[in-house]
Design an enzyme around this catalytic site. Sequence first.
Site, PDB file in Angstrom:
ATOM      1  N   GLY A 244       0.763  -1.240   0.000  1.00 10.80           N
ATOM      2  CA  GLY A 244       0.000   0.000   0.000  1.00 10.80           C
ATOM      3  C   GLY A 244       0.789   1.283   0.000  1.00 10.80           C
ATOM      4  O   GLY A 244       0.228   2.351  -0.263  1.00 10.80           O
ATOM      5  N   ARG A 319      -5.039   2.503 -16.148  1.00  5.92           N
ATOM      6  CA  ARG A 319      -5.152   3.278 -14.909  1.00  5.92           C
ATOM      7  C   ARG A 319      -5.804   4.659 -15.085  1.00  5.92           C
ATOM      8  O   ARG A 319      -6.638   5.034 -14.258  1.00  5.92           O
ATOM      9  CB  ARG A 319      -3.787   3.403 -14.212  1.00  5.92           C
ATOM     10  CG  ARG A 319      -3.152   2.034 -13.902  1.00  5.92           C
ATOM     11  CD  ARG A 319      -1.987   2.103 -12.941  1.00  5.92           C
ATOM     12  NE  ARG A 319      -2.426   2.484 -11.618  1.00  5.92           N
ATOM     13  CZ  ARG A 319      -2.287   3.675 -11.088  1.00  5.92           C
ATOM     14  NH1 ARG A 319      -1.632   4.612 -11.755  1.00  5.92           N
ATOM     15  NH2 ARG A 319      -2.764   3.942  -9.906  1.00  5.92           N
ATOM     16  N   TYR A 323      -9.064   4.807 -12.889  1.00  9.63           N
ATOM     17  CA  TYR A 323      -8.911   5.506 -11.598  1.00  9.63           C
ATOM     18  C   TYR A 323      -8.596   6.990 -11.776  1.00  9.63           C
ATOM     19  O   TYR A 323      -8.129   7.621 -10.828  1.00  9.63           O
ATOM     20  CB  TYR A 323      -7.750   4.900 -10.793  1.00  9.63           C
ATOM     21  CG  TYR A 323      -7.671   3.397 -10.761  1.00  9.63           C
ATOM     22  CD1 TYR A 323      -8.618   2.636 -10.071  1.00  9.63           C
ATOM     23  CD2 TYR A 323      -6.643   2.719 -11.409  1.00  9.63           C
ATOM     24  CE1 TYR A 323      -8.521   1.257 -10.025  1.00  9.63           C
ATOM     25  CE2 TYR A 323      -6.543   1.343 -11.362  1.00  9.63           C
ATOM     26  CZ  TYR A 323      -7.489   0.615 -10.671  1.00  9.63           C
ATOM     27  OH  TYR A 323      -7.388  -0.750 -10.625  1.00  9.63           O
ATOM     28  N   CYS A 349     -12.206   3.138 -29.277  1.00 10.75           N
ATOM     29  CA  CYS A 349     -13.435   3.865 -29.608  1.00 10.75           C
ATOM     30  C   CYS A 349     -14.311   4.147 -28.405  1.00 10.75           C
ATOM     31  O   CYS A 349     -15.458   3.683 -28.353  1.00 10.75           O
ATOM     32  CB  CYS A 349     -14.190   3.075 -30.660  1.00 10.75           C
ATOM     33  SG  CYS A 349     -13.160   2.892 -32.106  1.00 10.75           S
ATOM     34  N   GLU A 350     -13.782   4.828 -27.432  1.00  7.09           N
ATOM     35  CA  GLU A 350     -14.612   5.384 -26.367  1.00  7.09           C
ATOM     36  C   GLU A 350     -13.873   6.541 -25.717  1.00  7.09           C
ATOM     37  O   GLU A 350     -12.646   6.573 -25.704  1.00  7.09           O
ATOM     38  CB  GLU A 350     -15.042   4.318 -25.357  1.00  7.09           C
ATOM     39  CG  GLU A 350     -13.949   3.522 -24.718  1.00  7.09           C
ATOM     40  CD  GLU A 350     -14.538   2.489 -23.746  1.00  7.09           C
ATOM     41  OE1 GLU A 350     -14.942   2.895 -22.656  1.00  7.09           O
ATOM     42  OE2 GLU A 350     -14.600   1.291 -24.109  1.00  7.09           O
ATOM     43  N   TYR A 378       0.761  -2.321 -12.167  1.00 14.32           N
ATOM     44  CA  TYR A 378      -0.637  -2.257 -12.598  1.00 14.32           C
ATOM     45  C   TYR A 378      -0.755  -1.676 -14.015  1.00 14.32           C
ATOM     46  O   TYR A 378      -1.702  -0.975 -14.332  1.00 14.32           O
ATOM     47  CB  TYR A 378      -1.472  -1.458 -11.582  1.00 14.32           C
ATOM     48  CG  TYR A 378      -1.315  -1.986 -10.176  1.00 14.32           C
ATOM     49  CD1 TYR A 378      -1.812  -3.236  -9.842  1.00 14.32           C
ATOM     50  CD2 TYR A 378      -0.637  -1.267  -9.198  1.00 14.32           C
ATOM     51  CE1 TYR A 378      -1.641  -3.757  -8.565  1.00 14.32           C
ATOM     52  CE2 TYR A 378      -0.466  -1.775  -7.913  1.00 14.32           C
ATOM     53  CZ  TYR A 378      -0.972  -3.019  -7.600  1.00 14.32           C
ATOM     54  OH  TYR A 378      -0.797  -3.528  -6.346  1.00 14.32           O
TER      55      TYR A 378
HETATM   56  N1  LLP Z   1      -1.442  -7.037  -0.596  1.00 12.68           N
HETATM   57  C1  LLP Z   1      -2.742  -7.168  -0.882  1.00 12.68           C
HETATM   58  C2  LLP Z   1      -3.540  -8.117  -0.122  1.00 12.68           C
HETATM   59  C3  LLP Z   1      -3.304  -6.403  -1.913  1.00 12.68           C
HETATM   60  O1  LLP Z   1      -4.596  -6.533  -2.188  1.00 12.68           O
HETATM   61  C4  LLP Z   1      -2.496  -5.495  -2.641  1.00 12.68           C
HETATM   62  C5  LLP Z   1      -3.053  -4.678  -3.722  1.00 12.68           C
HETATM   63  C6  LLP Z   1      -1.129  -5.405  -2.307  1.00 12.68           C
HETATM   64  C7  LLP Z   1      -0.640  -6.190  -1.273  1.00 12.68           C
HETATM   65  C8  LLP Z   1      -0.193  -4.496  -3.019  1.00 12.68           C
HETATM   66  O2  LLP Z   1      -0.507  -3.159  -2.874  1.00 12.68           O
HETATM   67  P1  LLP Z   1       0.494  -2.015  -3.343  1.00 12.68           P
HETATM   68  O3  LLP Z   1       1.727  -2.113  -2.482  1.00 12.68           O
HETATM   69  O4  LLP Z   1       0.822  -2.249  -4.770  1.00 12.68           O
HETATM   70  O5  LLP Z   1      -0.246  -0.764  -3.140  1.00 12.68           O
HETATM   71  N2  LLP Z   1      -4.918  -1.704  -9.826  1.00 12.68           N
HETATM   72  C9  LLP Z   1      -4.807  -0.648  -8.831  1.00 12.68           C
HETATM   73  C10 LLP Z   1      -4.174  -1.130  -7.554  1.00 12.68           C
HETATM   74  C11 LLP Z   1      -4.909  -2.284  -6.906  1.00 12.68           C
HETATM   75  C12 LLP Z   1      -4.238  -2.795  -5.653  1.00 12.68           C
HETATM   76  C13 LLP Z   1      -4.919  -4.025  -5.148  1.00 12.68           C
HETATM   77  N3  LLP Z   1      -4.292  -4.649  -4.033  1.00 12.68           N
HETATM   78  C14 LLP Z   1      -4.038   0.517  -9.426  1.00 12.68           C
HETATM   79  O6  LLP Z   1      -3.675   0.462 -10.610  1.00 12.68           O
HETATM   80  O7  LLP Z   1      -3.823   1.520  -8.763  1.00 12.68           O
END
Ligand code: LLP
Length: 425
Positions: A244, A319, A323, A349-350, A378
């Site tokens: 996170g 992304r 988002y 096409c959107e 991502y």
């Molecule tokens: N652990 C768990 C249980 C998770 O669900 C996630 C991400 C992570 C670790 C890794 O999180 P990070 O360190 O990368 O923030 N597609 C979205 C992000 C979705 C994240 C989902 N879970 C984007 O492009 O921002």
Amino acid sequence: MDHFELRDGALHAEGVDLTILATEVGTPVYVYSSATLTRHYRVLREALDAHPSVLGDSLIAFAVKSNSNLSVLATLARLGCGADTVSEGEIRRALKAGIPGDRIIFSGVGKTDAELAFALEVGVRQINVESVPELDRLIAIAEAKGAKPDVAIRVNPKIGAGGHAKITTGGEGDKFGVPADEAMALYARAAASPHLNPVALACHIGSQITDLAPLEAAFSLLRKLTETLRQQGLPVTRIDLGGGLGVPYTGGATTASPADYAAMVARVLDGLDVEAAFEPGRLLAANAGVLLTRVIQVTERADGRKFLVLDAAMNDLMRPAMYDAFHEVKPVVPREGAEVVYDIVGPVCETGDTFARGRSLAPLQAGDLVVFTGAGAYGAVMSSEYNSRPLVPEVLVDGDRWAVVRARPSYEEMLARETTAEWLA
Ligand code: LLP
């Protein structure tokens, strides 16, 4: 810090000129830097190791969902990195990349029986259980297999955080984990089963978190719950703090540093005597990758609005559409001249296929190359073949060498995956 820099007038990934890569591999293409991945891993490792008595033995388990390319995983595996996985496919990738089972965490809200059985067969480090029905299914599967897996219970701390509502996971209404009081009961239930070995509480409250306060609040809750479990006579030897931590998507952005993060965690866990695990995805991978794309044309309206039409689209980098994410756009060979304001779009096409509006850039012409930065996490993993655009390829750079680590399928290959129903043939 990353290793994408202007050298002799052209943007390079480490020692490799992106204009040459674009010619050799074609565009769009993701380009990853091994040195940047390695650096990001080491910065976090050193930040944790700076608190040896609390975090010296901690595990960094890269969130495979953020970038599951086998060569990216193998690069991290060689550094001793583990994996956080959410499907059988991701476990298989981690193993194939050389990450040993005892460094693989299996998380996720809806693991199937088959996936749980597979995880037991390959002997993952720990299964993060997120609900009562999942715990009961796991007990049955473990019993049938004669296994006794290490288990963590994922707590929903009712503290959501993150860069966008769609990537916040710790809020009360979010589908992830169990509330604190239920987690206590679930842990006790796991401990009562002869087929499970509960070892930890886990949490992951969201993604692209730039401020430590919500993380600290969640980790403090996990500490309190750990102490309560121990008071009840239940052993807790590990803690899983999820991922996170956010990254700067622009030069000027401020985010909590890995050192500040580690210091906060060391403070919260001080004296608790648990082995910590971290699940960073974005932190390691985002700024280790760019999406390299070519300008198809500049479309100028009578009102002066200029659309920069790229050969990359939302199917290659989701992304911004999904988002409203910001990715910096940089020319590979910057031209002289006053900046021009562009709406940056792809060919899909959107209207959602808009990467940015009103972006001021050095002037660009058809045929020029640009990159989206911060695209290593991502990015490719979320790509698709929408509009029948062949899946975007990936290149890994290491110093002066590079390799296509996922090839662009030909149109023949793309179509060969499908069969025409025999009554239509
Ligand atoms: N652990 C768990 C249980 C998770 O669900 C996630 C991400 C992570 C670790 C890794 O999180 P990070 O360190 O990368 O923030 N597609 C979205 C992000 C979705 C994240 C989902 N879970 C984007 O492009 O921002």
